[in-house]
Design a protein around this motif. Structure first.
Motif, PDB file in Angstrom:
ATOM      1  N   PHE A 174      35.019  46.170  42.433  1.00 27.56           N
ATOM      2  CA  PHE A 174      35.436  46.989  41.300  1.00 27.56           C
ATOM      3  C   PHE A 174      35.325  48.463  41.678  1.00 27.56           C
ATOM      4  N   LYS A 175      34.246  48.812  42.367  1.00 25.75           N
ATOM      5  CA  LYS A 175      34.022  50.200  42.803  1.00 25.75           C
ATOM      6  C   LYS A 175      35.130  50.650  43.758  1.00 25.75           C
ATOM      7  N   ASP A 176      35.510  49.784  44.706  1.00 28.29           N
ATOM      8  CA  ASP A 176      36.610  50.112  45.628  1.00 28.29           C
ATOM      9  C   ASP A 176      37.892  50.405  44.858  1.00 28.29           C
ATOM     10  N   MET A 177      38.188  49.551  43.878  1.00 30.63           N
ATOM     11  CA  MET A 177      39.411  49.730  43.088  1.00 30.63           C
ATOM     12  C   MET A 177      39.352  51.001  42.251  1.00 30.63           C
TER      13      MET A 177
ATOM     14  N   LYS B 224      34.677  42.489  36.304  1.00 32.08           N
ATOM     15  CA  LYS B 224      34.193  43.659  37.041  1.00 32.08           C
ATOM     16  C   LYS B 224      33.306  43.247  38.211  1.00 32.08           C
ATOM     17  N   ASP B 225      32.709  42.082  38.121  1.00 32.26           N
ATOM     18  CA  ASP B 225      31.806  41.617  39.180  1.00 32.26           C
ATOM     19  C   ASP B 225      32.533  40.844  40.279  1.00 32.26           C
ATOM     20  N   SER B 226      33.822  40.635  40.105  1.00 32.70           N
ATOM     21  CA  SER B 226      34.601  39.894  41.102  1.00 32.70           C
ATOM     22  C   SER B 226      34.805  40.729  42.363  1.00 32.70           C
TER      23      SER B 226
ATOM     24  N   LEU C   6      37.565  40.810  45.297  1.00 31.48           N
ATOM     25  CA  LEU C   6      38.883  40.284  45.619  1.00 31.48           C
ATOM     26  C   LEU C   6      39.072  40.228  47.130  1.00 31.48           C
ATOM     27  N   THR C   7      39.623  39.135  47.600  1.00 29.61           N
ATOM     28  CA  THR C   7      39.913  38.958  49.018  1.00 29.61           C
ATOM     29  C   THR C   7      41.409  39.185  49.242  1.00 29.61           C
ATOM     30  N   LEU C   8      41.816  39.137  50.489  1.00 35.05           N
ATOM     31  CA  LEU C   8      43.240  39.265  50.794  1.00 35.05           C
ATOM     32  C   LEU C   8      44.026  38.166  50.084  1.00 35.05           C
ATOM     33  N   ASP C   9      43.497  36.956  50.038  1.00 29.85           N
ATOM     34  CA  ASP C   9      44.180  35.859  49.340  1.00 29.85           C
ATOM     35  C   ASP C   9      44.378  36.167  47.859  1.00 29.85           C
ATOM     36  N   ASP C  10      43.379  36.828  47.236  1.00 29.09           N
ATOM     37  CA  ASP C  10      43.514  37.223  45.832  1.00 29.09           C
ATOM     38  C   ASP C  10      44.637  38.252  45.674  1.00 29.09           C
ATOM     39  N   PHE C  11      44.686  39.212  46.599  1.00 33.67           N
ATOM     40  CA  PHE C  11      45.756  40.219  46.544  1.00 33.67           C
ATOM     41  C   PHE C  11      47.114  39.554  46.686  1.00 33.67           C
ATOM     42  N   ILE C  12      47.210  38.598  47.606  1.00 35.13           N
ATOM     43  CA  ILE C  12      48.478  37.889  47.808  1.00 35.13           C
ATOM     44  C   ILE C  12      48.855  37.127  46.544  1.00 35.13           C
TER      45      ILE C  12
END
Length: 175
Positions: free
Chosen positions: A113-116, A148-150, A152-158
């Motif tokens: 969440f912080k990265d986003m 907010k605690d999730s 996300l991986t590359l697969d989630d982005f895809i």
């Protein structure tokens, strides 16, 4: 492909073309090489962050500092590979992989969440308050089935972005 002042051979062009999955024509690669040589002011064979910032479109990009982390010190072959995600011929997966790398600035394979929030802050600047950014991002994550605690991986982005029609195309002028 040693120093930037050397000329590209046919073998070099084909090698670079293969390295970027044939997303650029041979003519485009030659044009990119000319641009690379212009940017590589000291003819070191790679482009520094400062040299990248000499490109006005790059310097004006709100994500330029994040992109610089990815682009600093690239040789010509890797420069073309980096730009290939912006090719009109690049697949959605290639574009999403680049977007994921922009968000995953610590290179741990996960986006928090912080990265986003940091990317959203780069994009929105002073047009949004920190509270507004958190609220918007929380809502978007909820709608996509995350919290907010999730992480996300590359697969989630895809999964999330794969359905969209991403437009990240850059035209390579061919002289």
């Amino acid at each position: 492909m040693g120093t930037a002042s050397s000329m590209l051979t046919q073998y070099d062009i084909e090698e670079v073309q293969e390295h970027c999955n044939n997303l650029f024509s041979q003519q485009e690669i030659v044009s990119l090489y000319q641009r690379f040589c212009q940017l590589d002011r000291n003819a070191k064979g790679f482009i520094s962050a400062d040299e990248f910032l000499s490109v006005p479109e790059f310097a004006m990009n709100p994500l330029s500092q994040r992109l610089l982390k990815m682009a600093d010190g690239l040789n010509f072959k890797d420069f073309v590979a980096f730009l290939s995600a912006f090719s009109a011929k690049a697949s959605a997966q290639q574009k999403i992989e680049l977007i994921f790398k922009v968000y995953d600035s610590d290179r741990n394979g996960k986006v928090s969440f912080k990265d986003m929030l940091e990317v959203l802050k780069d994009l929105s600047g002073s047009f949004m308050s920190d509270d507004q950014r958190e609220e918007v991002l929380s809502q978007v994550l909820r709608e996509a089935g995350y919290t907010k605690d999730s992480y996300l991986t590359l697969d989630d982005f895809i999964k999330v972005l794969g359905q969209s029609d991403l437009k990240m195309d850059v035209e390579v002028p061919v002289d």
